[in-house]
Design a protein around this motif. Structure first.
Motif, short mmCIF file in Angstrom:
data_model
loop_
_atom_site.label_atom_id
_atom_site.label_comp_id
_atom_site.label_asym_id
_atom_site.label_seq_id
_atom_site.Cartn_x
_atom_site.Cartn_y
_atom_site.Cartn_z
N ALA A 289 78.81 93.37 73.73
CA ALA A 289 79.86 92.12 73.63
C ALA A 289 81.41 92.88 73.34
N GLU A 290 81.44 93.79 72.21
CA GLU A 290 82.51 94.59 71.45
C GLU A 290 82.98 95.13 72.58
N LYS A 291 82.50 95.83 73.69
CA LYS A 291 83.73 96.44 74.95
C LYS A 291 83.84 95.34 75.16
N ILE A 292 83.08 94.08 76.05
CA ILE A 292 83.98 93.23 76.52
C ILE A 292 85.69 92.88 76.32
N MET A 293 85.43 92.73 74.61
CA MET A 293 86.29 92.67 73.67
C MET A 293 87.58 93.38 73.51
N THR A 294 86.64 94.63 73.88
CA THR A 294 88.34 95.94 73.13
C THR A 294 89.22 95.64 74.14
N GLY A 295 90.43 96.18 73.88
CA GLY A 295 91.35 96.08 74.61
C GLY A 295 91.75 95.29 75.27
N GLN A 296 91.11 93.63 75.08
CA GLN A 296 91.60 92.54 76.05
C GLN A 296 92.96 91.34 74.42
N VAL B 75 93.12 88.51 72.26
CA VAL B 75 92.46 87.64 72.15
C VAL B 75 92.84 86.32 72.34
N SER B 76 91.85 85.53 73.48
CA SER B 76 92.21 84.42 74.16
C SER B 76 90.47 83.67 73.99
N GLU B 77 90.08 82.59 74.15
CA GLU B 77 89.06 81.91 73.79
C GLU B 77 88.04 82.38 75.26
N SER B 78 88.90 82.66 76.45
CA SER B 78 87.91 83.16 77.65
C SER B 78 87.10 84.95 77.19
N VAL B 79 87.40 85.38 76.75
CA VAL B 79 87.30 86.44 76.13
C VAL B 79 86.26 86.76 75.62
N PHE B 80 86.45 85.40 74.24
CA PHE B 80 85.55 85.32 73.41
C PHE B 80 83.89 84.42 73.60
N GLN B 81 84.35 84.12 74.94
CA GLN B 81 83.38 83.07 75.75
C GLN B 81 82.33 84.58 76.06
N ASP C 195 96.02 94.28 67.28
CA ASP C 195 97.60 94.82 67.22
C ASP C 195 98.04 94.24 68.00
N GLN C 196 99.12 93.06 67.62
CA GLN C 196 99.68 92.68 69.22
C GLN C 196 99.25 91.26 69.90
N ASN C 197 97.97 91.02 69.35
CA ASN C 197 97.42 89.78 69.63
C ASN C 197 95.93 90.42 71.23
N ASN C 198 95.88 91.11 70.99
CA ASN C 198 95.04 93.19 71.38
C ASN C 198 94.36 93.21 70.45
N ILE C 199 92.80 92.90 70.88
CA ILE C 199 92.30 93.30 70.54
C ILE C 199 91.62 94.58 70.24
N LYS C 200 91.75 95.64 69.44
CA LYS C 200 91.58 97.63 69.63
C LYS C 200 90.45 97.36 68.70
N THR C 201 89.77 96.96 67.96
CA THR C 201 88.44 97.03 66.98
C THR C 201 87.35 95.72 67.38
N ALA C 202 86.21 95.81 67.70
CA ALA C 202 85.23 94.19 67.39
C ALA C 202 84.04 95.06 67.40
N ARG C 203 83.89 94.29 66.21
CA ARG C 203 81.72 94.25 66.02
C ARG C 203 81.70 93.29 66.19
N LEU C 204 80.34 92.93 66.23
CA LEU C 204 79.30 91.92 66.59
C LEU C 204 78.04 91.90 66.83
N THR C 205 77.84 90.73 65.30
CA THR C 205 76.30 91.68 64.83
C THR C 205 75.73 89.76 64.57
#
Lengths: 744, 332
Positions: free
Chosen positions: B279-286, B288-294, B255-265
């Motif tokens: 990892a899903e928790k780490i991304m949630t609310g963050q 979208v950026s490569e550093s968050v992905f990392q 939502d507007q470049n913010n990760i609302k929900t993340a699923r990772l399997t």
């Protein structure tokens, strides 16, 4: 320069047997409808070394439909084997494996028993009921762990003239003195042929002394000789049929134990027996490309002239046989280098014997040599192609002879142009596309010329058709198509009226299909036979009064003989025979090499240009584009030649990126013994391949000016890919296959 | 292979009764795995209960979820309009699996229940606790390039199992919070996808928590706004038709470049499809950026445990997660 492609050769023939192959009417070895057929399965050892203590076959023998359980305990015996000793003694090195001979185990996967039953399902089930007790001995299967035990092969020690003797020319200190040096070790793992069609045989005894086999192999004549010897039969009493082969790549050059086993079973049961190897048995029954380690040391001057090349290769072989291959030989002939030293060693392990696999030795050796050349070019800051051109051998530096023909420079030029080599940025990791690392790599290839004495029979019959016959083979390249083309051109008869027979041991003598020798050998025989038939037909025509056919003017076209000066005159070939009251005219001719072998050095040459894309994060390598160019003399039929090149490239992609037979050395047994774990390229792995030929006849090699194509198609491909991967990533992978863990 | 009885039931009840009435009976659907297992002597059922004619093929949208019948073919699901629209991650995962021919035979239920492709499991000459409990784990000190980095512990040594679950589809179903609907003599029950498969522990011969005689009826995928930013990445030894070295399923709601929900399997890393809640928790609310992905990738691979030949999976797994996330947000 002549460059042939589909546009310039629209008359290129479709595969003459394409239709039966794709419609399923072609009959392969296991598919012959033989009456009263019994079915068999092999049981193989699950230990790598030791002795069979006991075989409990009672439950199997009592299982429904079972006709026999055969092992060394009750084998009718192969008459050609010497009597087995009690207790058994290991056979001396150099002895082909003897099936159901004694209780000794030489490798994991060795055939130890065979169940024969009314149906395959019954045989399979009964096989699962057999238990075998072993006395286990310590085995050695780990190449790396045993490398220090490698030695000069016994057969080489006994033969002063062996090409595998240590070789040297020039100054042995040249490498030490070189301005720029590269030293590296290259490893290829064991790789398996794994043709789609598994090996299979139907063995039929017609009485006590006559044997017919429908057997997948690459040489009906050698199989005939081998079986005749093994079973002490007159050669002419053994018939071997292998008309259609679903790929082999070298796995069918020898007669393997499973073939002998089926013949034994048929003898014991006095009824036809079929044996089809399961995929897992294909890993231990029909040879493989041996695990090989190579050390290469190259020296060059700063301006890019090779001053030294030292190449040592060590290959794996079994405990009972020595398999030697050309691994280090190409290095002596490939480049103009004054100081070259090679050594070849073998390591005997408790494994089955390797065998020739497409481009045997050369595909292995040129992976190392052409990788090392690339490493040197990089060290010298010279373009890899330019480096090779600078060191081009204008004559054979090993034998000091002129080449019979060599258009490698044209290959480089045509290939580089088509590929767009000039667009390559020299630095590794300097090219990218769509987030992928892009690499351009190239490598040279060469393959020695092989020609064996061959015969062909050509028959023209009154109804206007031609039959050409030779006991040659077609394991896939389209032999029949090429031979039809040769005959058609000479005899002036349309290809549709020509039939070419092969794969039958009762036909005129021909070598097996190996060493890229079929076109050079059998093509030449077909050529001389058809020329002789043509001469005979022209002579018969010239004897017919009133036609005014002039010997120096006569020609054949579209089934008619006429004077070149009068295309509307003349006579049809059929009418020639009718006039002479002949049903058919027949010739059989032989063709073989002569003194030219001592006057010229004969090789095919070529090169590959390859683009790879490598994912920077996952390390996955995808081959995106290949341009391959070969100088193999005259191209007989472009379309089938092109297919052969494409197949070779696909094989090279497998060799470079995925093929590896991995053994768990605790058991001395392959863990990759199915298609789930032994990967060969699928369609998605094989990209657009542009195939270019320098289509110039080599007038010194044979009457058709044509050299073989099968092997050179794969030689050098793995190096070109490894070089492209280096260019893409900056990582030099010297142990194949190039899998993701080596790149991330 | 061993001779066996064959029975074709008309109803689900009949099918369950047929299996329950015989001590060594198995359901067979597409047979793309079971037949191989029988041919190589890994399983030798005395009776096959062919369920192909049961009415379990339907793919239908119910209130709030998509129900996919257990006998729906992998190819049908992969190309189904609703699946493509609402659950493209599942379609991607299915297309990454097997070959066209196999997908035309293989069913959803069979895919969930397929056995590991561990080489030691497949060759009866090797020890394997999964095939022959108590015989040892061939891979533990053997060739373990393909084996698990998660869900193994001291128990996973010689006495247990380090094989991985081979399915691609299951990795997506886990990310999509699917539920497996099963039935048996005790009636129907719903098993959350993450609880369906199990870790080897003391019973490596068991792949799942499905009880004896239970039959999968369907898979249910709840509606969720996870359609745009999804990706299934499968890393393998060749371009197609190979099991995963590792595979990653990601689904993001942005939502507007913010990760609302993340699923990772992830697949290819454990005895069951593996999910990374941290990892899903780490991304949630963050953003979208490569550093968050990392960060997410690093967190995900923490606790991974390497053996002799599979250490590369720790790095490859992290890299594959970053790659999959970047692709999912269109920044590959």
């Amino acid at each position: 320069m002549v460059q042939k492609d589909l546009q310039t050769e629209p008359e290129s023939l479709d595969r003459v047997d394409g239709r039966p192959k794709v419609t399923g009417t072609a009959t392969y070895s296991a598919e012959y409808a033989v009456g009263n057929l019994a079915h068999s399965v092999l049981i193989t050892s699950t230990i790598a070394k030791g002795r069979i203590k006991n075989i409990n076959a009672k439950a199997a023998e009592e299982s429904p439909g079972v006709l026999a359980v055969i092992s060394h305990l009750n084998s009718p015996g192969v008459p050609g084997y010497p009597p087995a000793k009690q207790p058994a003694e290991p056979a001396p090195v150099g002895t082909a494996f003897r099936v159901f001979y004694d209780e000794l185990i030489y490798f994991n996967g060795q055939p130890v028993a065979m169940v024969v039953a009314e149906t395959l399902e019954q045989a399979n089930h009964a096989a699962s009921l057999i238990t075998i007790g072993y006395e286990i001995a310590t085995h050695q299967t780990d190449f790396e762990a045993n490398l220090s035990k490698s030695a000069v092969a016994l057969s080489v020690q006994r033969s002063k003239n062996s090409p595998f003797q240590d070789y040297g020319r020039g100054n042995p200190e040249a490498f030490d003195a070189a301005e720029v040096k590269i030293e590296a070790t290259y490893t290829i793992p064991t790789q398996h042929h794994q043709p789609m069609e598994p090996h299979a045989i139907i063995a039929v005894w017609e009485g006590e002394d006559k044997l017919t086999v429908y057997d997948k192999n690459q040489g009906v004549k050698s199989a005939q000789g081998n079986l005749a010897q093994a079973f002490k039969l007159a050669r002419e009493n053994v018939k071997v049929n292998a008309q259609f082969i679903g790929g082999a790549f070298g796995s069918g050059i020898r007669v393997w134990p499973h073939t002998v086993a089926a013949v034994l079973a048929a003898k014991k049961l006095k009824r036809p027996v079929k044996l089809v190897l399961g995929r897992e048995l294909m890993f231990t029954s029909v040879g493989y490309r041996p695990y090989t380690v190579q050390k290469i040391a190259i020296g060059a001057s700063k301006n890019g002239i090779l001053t030294a090349m030292n190449h040592e290769g060590t290959g794996q072989t079994s405990a009972y046989e020595e398999h030697l291959e050309r691994t280090i030989l190409a290095t002596r002939a490939m480049y103009a280098c004054p100081n070259v030293f090679t050594k070849y060693r073998l390591l005997n392990l408790d494994v089955n014997t390797p065998t020739w696999m497409r481009g045997p030795g050369d595909a292995t050796g040129m992976f190392a040599l052409e990788s090392a050349l690339d490493e040197m070019a990089f060290a010298l800051h010279i373009d890899p192609l330019e480096f090779r051109l600078q060191n081009h051998a204008d004559t054979d530096p090993e034998r000091n002879l002129p080449w019979s023909a060599k258009s490698l420079k044209e290959c480089y030029e045509l290939g580089a142009e088509k590929f767009g080599w000039k667009n390559r940025l020299p630095a590794p990791r300097s090219m990218q596309k769509d987030g992928m690392l892009v690499g351009y790599g190239m490598a040279s290839s060469l393959y020695g010329f092989h020609r064996h004495p061959s015969k062909a029979r050509a028959v023209f019959s009154r109804k206007g058709s031609v039959v050409v016959q030779s006991a040659t083979m077609d394991i896939g390249p389209g032999t029949g198509t090429a031979m039809t083309r040769i005959a058609s051109k000479i005899l002036g008869v349309s290809p549709g009226k020509i039939r070419f027979d092969l794969g039958d041991s009762s036909l005129p003598d021909a070598p097996g299909q190996n060493g890229s020798s079929t076109i050079p050998s059998v093509g030449s025989a077909v050529h001389v036979a058809c020329e002789a038939l043509k001469t005979k037909l022209l002579k018969l025509a010239s004897e017919i009064p009133g036609l005014n056919l002039q010997p120096d003017q006569m020609t054949i076209k579209n089934g008619r003989i006429f004077n070149l000066t009068d295309a509307s005159g003349g006579i049809s070939l059929s009418d020639v025979l009718k006039y002479h009251n002949l049903e058919q005219v027949e010739v059989t001719e032989e063709s073989k090499s002569g003194a030219e072998r001592d006057q010229y050095s004969m090789y095919s040459f070529g090169c590959h240009f390859i683009e790879v894309h490598v994912s920077p994060l996952t390390g996955e390598v995808r081959v995106k584009r290949v341009v391959t160019c070969a100088d193999v003399g005259k191209i007989i039929n472009y379309k089938t030649a092109r297919s052969q090149s494409i197949g070779g490239i696909a094989g090279g992609i497998g060799m470079a990126l995925m093929e590896a037979s991995v053994m768990d050395h605790r058991f001395g047994r392959y863990i990759t013994n199915d298609f789930v774990s032994y990967h060969i390229p699928v369609y998605a792995d094989v990209p657009q391949i542009d195939v270019i030929y320098v289509d110039k006849p080599d007038v010194h090699v044979n009457p058709i000016g044509s050299k073989g194509l099968g092997e050179i198609a794969i030689v050098g491909v793995a190096a070109a890919i490894a070089n492209a991967v280096f260019h893409a990533t900056g990582k030099r992978v010297r142990d194949l296959p190039i899998t993701v863990e080596k790149l991330i | 292979m061993k001779p066996f009885l064959y029975y074709r039931p008309k109803t689900v009840k009949d099918a369950i009764a047929a299996v329950a009435s015989h001590p060594d009976a198995r359901f067979i659907a597409g047979g793309t795995n079971l037949i191989d297992l029988m041919k190589r002597g890994i399983v030798s059922p005395e009776k096959l209960v062919d369920i192909n004619h049961l009415p379990l093929k339907k793919i239908e949208q119910k209130g709030g979820f998509l129900r996919i019948g257990a006998l729906a073919l992998n190819s049908e699901v992969a190309n189904h309009k609703t699946v493509l629209q609402k659950h493209p991650l599942l379609a991607q995962a299915l297309h990454a699996g097997a070959s066209g021919q196999l997908r035309n035979m293989a069913t959803v239920g069979g895919n969930i229940l397929q056995r590991t492709r561990c080489n030691y499991f497949y060759d009866t000459a090797f020890p394997c606790n999964k095939r022959t409990p108590g015989s040892g784990c061939g891979a533990w000190e053997g060739i373990n390039r393909m084996h698990a980095i998660f869900g193994t512990n001291e128990k996973s040594g010689q006495d247990s199992c380090i094989a991985v679950h081979p399915s691609d589809m299951c990795v997506a179903l886990l990310a999509l919070d699917a539920v497996v609907l099963v039935t048996g003599q005790q009636g129907e029950r719903r098993i959350p996808f993450g609880d369906f498969h199990r870790l080897p522990g003391d019973n490596p011969e068991l792949d799942s928590n499905l009880l004896n005689n239970e039959l999968i009826l369907a898979v249910e995928i709840p509606d969720a706004p996870l359609t745009r930013h999804v990706h299934y990445l499968k890393v393998r030894d060749r371009a197609s038709y190979a099991f995963a070295l590792v595979s990653v399923a990601v689904a993001l709601e942005i939502d507007q470049n913010n990760i609302k929900t993340a699923r990772l399997t992830m697949g290819g890393v454990a005895h069951k499809p593996w999910r990374f809640p941290e990892a899903e928790k780490i991304m949630t609310g963050q953003p979208v950026s490569e550093s968050v992905f990392q960060q997410a990738a690093e967190a995900a691979m923490q606790g991974g445990r390497a053996l002799e030949h599979n250490a590369y999976k720790l790095k490859l797994g992290a890299n594959a997660i970053v790659q999959a996330l970047k692709t999912a947000v269109g920044k590959a």
